[in-house]
Design a protein around this motif. Sequence first.
Motif, PDB file in Angstrom:
ATOM      1  N   LEU A 145       0.816  -1.218   0.000  1.00 30.41           N
ATOM      2  CA  LEU A 145       0.000   0.000   0.000  1.00 30.41           C
ATOM      3  C   LEU A 145       0.850   1.270   0.000  1.00 30.41           C
ATOM      4  N   GLY A 146       2.162   1.078  -0.155  1.00 34.83           N
ATOM      5  CA  GLY A 146       3.060   2.223  -0.098  1.00 34.83           C
ATOM      6  C   GLY A 146       2.784   3.283  -1.135  1.00 34.83           C
ATOM      7  N   VAL A 147       2.288   2.877  -2.300  1.00 40.24           N
ATOM      8  CA  VAL A 147       2.045   3.848  -3.373  1.00 40.24           C
ATOM      9  C   VAL A 147       1.054   4.919  -2.944  1.00 40.24           C
ATOM     10  N   ALA A 148       0.166   4.596  -2.009  1.00 37.34           N
ATOM     11  CA  ALA A 148      -0.821   5.578  -1.542  1.00 37.34           C
ATOM     12  C   ALA A 148      -0.296   6.440  -0.401  1.00 37.34           C
ATOM     13  N   GLY A 149       0.747   5.993   0.279  1.00 36.86           N
ATOM     14  CA  GLY A 149       1.348   6.790   1.340  1.00 36.86           C
ATOM     15  C   GLY A 149       0.600   6.749   2.655  1.00 36.86           C
ATOM     16  N   PHE A 150      -0.629   7.249   2.679  1.00 31.04           N
ATOM     17  CA  PHE A 150      -1.379   7.373   3.929  1.00 31.04           C
ATOM     18  C   PHE A 150      -1.599   6.040   4.642  1.00 31.04           C
ATOM     19  N   PRO A 151      -1.937   4.930   3.928  1.00 30.87           N
ATOM     20  CA  PRO A 151      -2.140   3.668   4.653  1.00 30.87           C
ATOM     21  C   PRO A 151      -0.926   3.231   5.457  1.00 30.87           C
ATOM     22  N   VAL A 152       0.269   3.524   4.948  1.00 30.42           N
ATOM     23  CA  VAL A 152       1.485   3.155   5.674  1.00 30.42           C
ATOM     24  C   VAL A 152       1.571   3.946   6.977  1.00 30.42           C
ATOM     25  N   VAL A 153       1.319   5.259   6.883  1.00 30.97           N
ATOM     26  CA  VAL A 153       1.356   6.110   8.077  1.00 30.97           C
ATOM     27  C   VAL A 153       0.304   5.648   9.079  1.00 30.97           C
ATOM     28  N   TYR A 154      -0.870   5.285   8.578  1.00 29.47           N
ATOM     29  CA  TYR A 154      -1.944   4.819   9.463  1.00 29.47           C
ATOM     30  C   TYR A 154      -1.554   3.527  10.177  1.00 29.47           C
TER      31      TYR A 154
END
Length: 331
Positions: A174-183
Amino acid sequence: MDVDAFVEVHEPTWRRLEALLEQGRPSGADADELVRLYQRTATHLSLLRAENPDPVLVSRLSRLVARARHRLGGVREPAWRELARFVLVSFPVAVYRVRRLVVAIGVLFCLVGAAVAVWVAGDPQVLAALGSEQDARQYVERDFVDYYSQNTAASFAGQVWTNNARIAALCVALGVAGFPVVYLLGANAVGVGQAAGLLFAYDRGDVFFAFILPHGFLELTAIFVAGAAGLRIFWAWVAPGPRTRADALATEGRALFTVAIGLAGVLAVSGVVEGFVTPAPWPTWLRVGVGFGVFCAFVVYVGVLGRRAAAAGETGDLRAGDVGDLAPTRG
């Protein structure tokens, strides 16, 4: 592009290439023709992808080009050499490339966890919101420790490994979206902080560290590495530099998805530590020492082999011959 017309013009080339691939050992003339047709078909595939990515036709030509490349490239290296390259080069260099981001994520994770722990332990209203007094005492006096021994060690190690490997794979995928990783990272930091806060609120902070640190050194580091890989993929899409976004994303995605595969092995080791060492009836210093020793071994492994591979120009990406055939075209 008129796909039907394109197919009508080039179909004889593709059929001839298929026929040559069905033959046994080609003669000298057939081998030369095979090379020419392979190059033409690879160019056709590149043009289709750029101008009109018809999925059926692209899939057909991709398989045809792959078969031709395999025939022309000869026998691949044995599987054990590929595995050795992955363990000794691809995985350590992929982790080494994101080492600074791993450290930054680790620091932020600890700061968030510590802040949540102080908040929970120091505010009676927050503590009450997490559950009743009876539930809280049940957790700190029994459930927290019993969690590590309620199943057999082997079964528990397998459960832990499966869960953590899933989290690591999600961080990368999910890294391409950025936010899921932070979540995902934030949710785990809050969860650890809440557990710590509850135990510290009832003067059981020593128990928290005694049962978190043995496996936590390596387990949390693996999660930080997965998060760093995911965010690196996200940044390749946001700031691709001189490359196109598609090329940057493909290159970083191939190189850093190596991390997700390698972390499955790292987290298997962490799961063994959590299943067999964390609940063991040993002195705390010994259990923590074993966990810290395993963590240090991982750091040395990445530092030595990763640095060496990076100095040799490796990135963790596939070898040039395995990436695919690119033929520049203009519309």
